[in-house]
Design a protein around this motif. Structure first.
Motif, PDB file in Angstrom:
ATOM      1  N   THR A 141     -41.186   1.134   4.946  1.00 36.70           N
ATOM      2  CA  THR A 141     -40.617   2.406   5.753  1.00 36.70           C
ATOM      3  C   THR A 141     -38.913   2.398   5.100  1.00 36.70           C
ATOM      4  OG1 THR A 141     -39.860   0.745   7.297  1.00 36.70           O
ATOM      5  CG2 THR A 141     -41.927   2.182   8.009  1.00 36.70           C
ATOM      6  N   ILE A 142     -38.714   3.638   5.048  1.00 41.35           N
ATOM      7  CA  ILE A 142     -37.495   3.866   4.553  1.00 41.35           C
ATOM      8  C   ILE A 142     -36.715   4.778   5.049  1.00 41.35           C
ATOM      9  CG2 ILE A 142     -36.442   4.741   2.135  1.00 41.35           C
ATOM     10  CD1 ILE A 142     -38.901   4.272   0.738  1.00 41.35           C
ATOM     11  N   ALA A 143     -35.451   4.844   5.254  1.00 43.65           N
ATOM     12  CA  ALA A 143     -34.533   5.992   6.025  1.00 43.65           C
ATOM     13  C   ALA A 143     -33.339   6.236   4.867  1.00 43.65           C
ATOM     14  CB  ALA A 143     -33.778   5.168   7.231  1.00 43.65           C
ATOM     15  N   GLN A 144     -33.021   7.402   4.856  1.00 43.37           N
ATOM     16  CA  GLN A 144     -31.768   8.009   4.260  1.00 43.37           C
ATOM     17  C   GLN A 144     -30.702   7.462   4.859  1.00 43.37           C
ATOM     18  OE1 GLN A 144     -31.686  12.199   3.831  1.00 43.37           O
ATOM     19  NE2 GLN A 144     -29.687  12.409   2.874  1.00 43.37           N
ATOM     20  N   ASP A 145     -29.827   6.951   4.075  1.00 44.07           N
ATOM     21  CA  ASP A 145     -28.529   6.507   4.496  1.00 44.07           C
ATOM     22  C   ASP A 145     -27.600   7.504   5.276  1.00 44.07           C
ATOM     23  OD1 ASP A 145     -27.081   7.839   2.456  1.00 44.07           O
ATOM     24  OD2 ASP A 145     -26.171   6.138   1.661  1.00 44.07           O
TER      25      ASP A 145
ATOM     26  N   VAL B 176     -31.641   3.996   1.910  1.00 42.27           N
ATOM     27  CA  VAL B 176     -31.104   4.491   0.499  1.00 42.27           C
ATOM     28  C   VAL B 176     -30.604   5.935   0.564  1.00 42.27           C
ATOM     29  CG1 VAL B 176     -32.736   5.446  -1.624  1.00 42.27           C
ATOM     30  CG2 VAL B 176     -33.681   3.492  -0.181  1.00 42.27           C
ATOM     31  N   SER B 177     -29.743   6.101  -0.299  1.00 46.23           N
ATOM     32  CA  SER B 177     -29.068   7.322  -0.760  1.00 46.23           C
ATOM     33  C   SER B 177     -29.953   8.453  -1.037  1.00 46.23           C
ATOM     34  CB  SER B 177     -27.897   6.910  -1.384  1.00 46.23           C
ATOM     35  OG  SER B 177     -28.223   6.764  -2.884  1.00 46.23           O
ATOM     36  N   LEU B 178     -29.353   9.536  -0.802  1.00 43.96           N
ATOM     37  CA  LEU B 178     -30.106  10.700  -1.326  1.00 43.96           C
ATOM     38  C   LEU B 178     -30.220  10.703  -3.011  1.00 43.96           C
ATOM     39  CD1 LEU B 178     -31.936  13.378  -0.886  1.00 43.96           C
ATOM     40  CD2 LEU B 178     -29.735  14.568  -0.885  1.00 43.96           C
ATOM     41  N   ASP B 179     -29.303  10.238  -3.419  1.00 41.66           N
ATOM     42  CA  ASP B 179     -29.029  10.114  -4.936  1.00 41.66           C
ATOM     43  C   ASP B 179     -30.144   9.177  -5.517  1.00 41.66           C
ATOM     44  OD1 ASP B 179     -27.160  12.079  -5.134  1.00 41.66           O
ATOM     45  OD2 ASP B 179     -25.490  10.631  -5.325  1.00 41.66           O
TER      46      ASP B 179
END
Length: 373
Positions: free
Chosen positions: A331-335, A358-361
């Motif tokens: 599971t991953i979330a945008q920062d 994780v950042s969008l970049d």
């Protein structure tokens, strides 16, 4: 002009619409309409003097339409967020997607009539979106944020798995630990809302053309727009992108976008996995709902899955991504810093359902790396 409010410029050729839009916006004390313009040309001349934080833009106008306005605005170096007010017509959908490709931040469909309840609904949505983009723009330029602006749009920190809670009820959220560890994934699911069109454009343009795991996306978007949105993404993505249809096969090299008027789930079979669309009630206030997609991923793919929750208001998918987490999926979330609205990801993070922030970049590279691992 108040320095403590988000400054809005309204560009629309209809005097009636300029008046209605302005009144809807200024019902909120965090927003101020600092000017209006009857076409793109007048709007451009007012930008340097009014210095807006966000622009509301019509697309069909005389002398200079919305598309030409966006082209000229960016050629002059203006990076102000633009929210399109668009017709629901098919032609409007194509032009709206062109506007997003030219740098518009988001869009809202214009009310089809003058009914007060419809105007009120559109007004509430417009105000929330303007506060999100306006706050994000002010924050990035070192300006203060109005205290009554959308809280999620102005996060000051990235929460960790031991962060303080933010007042969401805890008693009905399952906080048990994963039953197993992630294995090589067979599916990637993404849930995203406000700020999503441009975020997905960035992520999909940067995907590895050899990515071997299929992707299914729920982007909150009105019916009539998702097909054109998928087509616009297909033009910049090295993988095939299309609007999902009932019975579509989920396969490598393909990204499927949920239609704007149906929930989406996946049935895993021995030979292939198949898309199902459901015309049922709103779930978590949305149709399509990221929660419906995430629940089907947890059930069918368990720990052989990747689930990503990205920028968006509210908490659609935040509870359901917990089911994937407990099944052992990645599971991953945008920062918070790269979200336009840190709502959906924040709730999932605060409930300890996220393994990676994780950042969008870095999102495209992270997805591709984990998909091969």
């Amino acid at each position: 002009m108040s320095e403590n409010k988000i400054a809005v410029l309204v560009v629309d050729d209809s005097a009636l619409m300029r008046n209605i839009i302005s009144r809807l916006i200024e019902k909120d004390s965090a927003l101020e309409v600092v000017g209006t313009a009857m076409n793109g040309q007048f709007g451009l001349t007012k930008i340097p003097r009014l210095n807006p934080d966000v622009i509301v833009l019509d697309l069909e106008m005389p002398e200079m339409n919305g598309i030409d306005f966006l082209k000229e605005m960016h050629s002059r170096g203006h990076k102000i967020p633009v929210v399109i007010l668009s017709s629901i017509a098919k032609k409007g959908a194509r032009v709206t997607m062109e506007a997003l490709a030219l740098g518009a931040s988001d869009f809202i469909t214009k009310p089809s009539g003058s009914a007060s309840d419809e105007l009120e609904k559109v007004g509430d949505h417009l105000v929330t979106v303007l506060k999100a983009y306006g706050s994000d723009y002010r924050r990035k330029h070192g300006n203060s944020i109005p205290p009554l602006a959308v809280e999620q749009a102005i996060p000051q920190q990235t929460f960790t798995r031991t962060s303080e809670r933010s007042g969401f009820k805890q008693d009905d959220w399952d906080r048990s630990s994963p039953e197993r560890e992630p294995e090589r994934p067979e599916i990637i699911a993404i849930g995203i809302s406000t700020g999503g069109p441009n975020a997905l454009r960035k992520v999909f343009a940067e995907l590895d053309p050899n990515l071997s795991v299929p992707i299914v996306v729920v982007q909150h978007m009105p019916a009539g727009f998702t097909r054109e949105f998928a087509a616009s993404l297909d033009r910049i993505c090295p993988l095939e992108v299309k609007e999902a249809a009932e019975g579509d096969i989920v396969r490598a090299g393909r990204i499927l976008i949920a239609p704007g008027d149906a929930h989406i789930s996946i049935e895993k079979k021995s030979l292939a996995s198949m898309i199902h669309l459901h015309d049922s009630e709103l779930i978590n206030g949305h149709k399509p709902s990221a929660g419906v997609l995430f629940n089907s991923i947890a059930k069918e793919f368990r720990n052989k899955s990747i689930a990503v929750i990205m920028t968006g208001m509210g908490k659609d998918g935040a509870r359901e991504i917990g089911n994937i987490f407990r099944e052992g999926g990645m599971t991953i979330a945008q920062d918070s810093k790269s979200c336009i609205v840190y709502g959906m990801p924040r709730v999932a993070v605060e409930h300890n359902y996220i393994r990676k922030i994780v950042s969008l970049d870095d999102m495209a590279q992270t997805i591709c790396t984990l998909a091969e691992g």
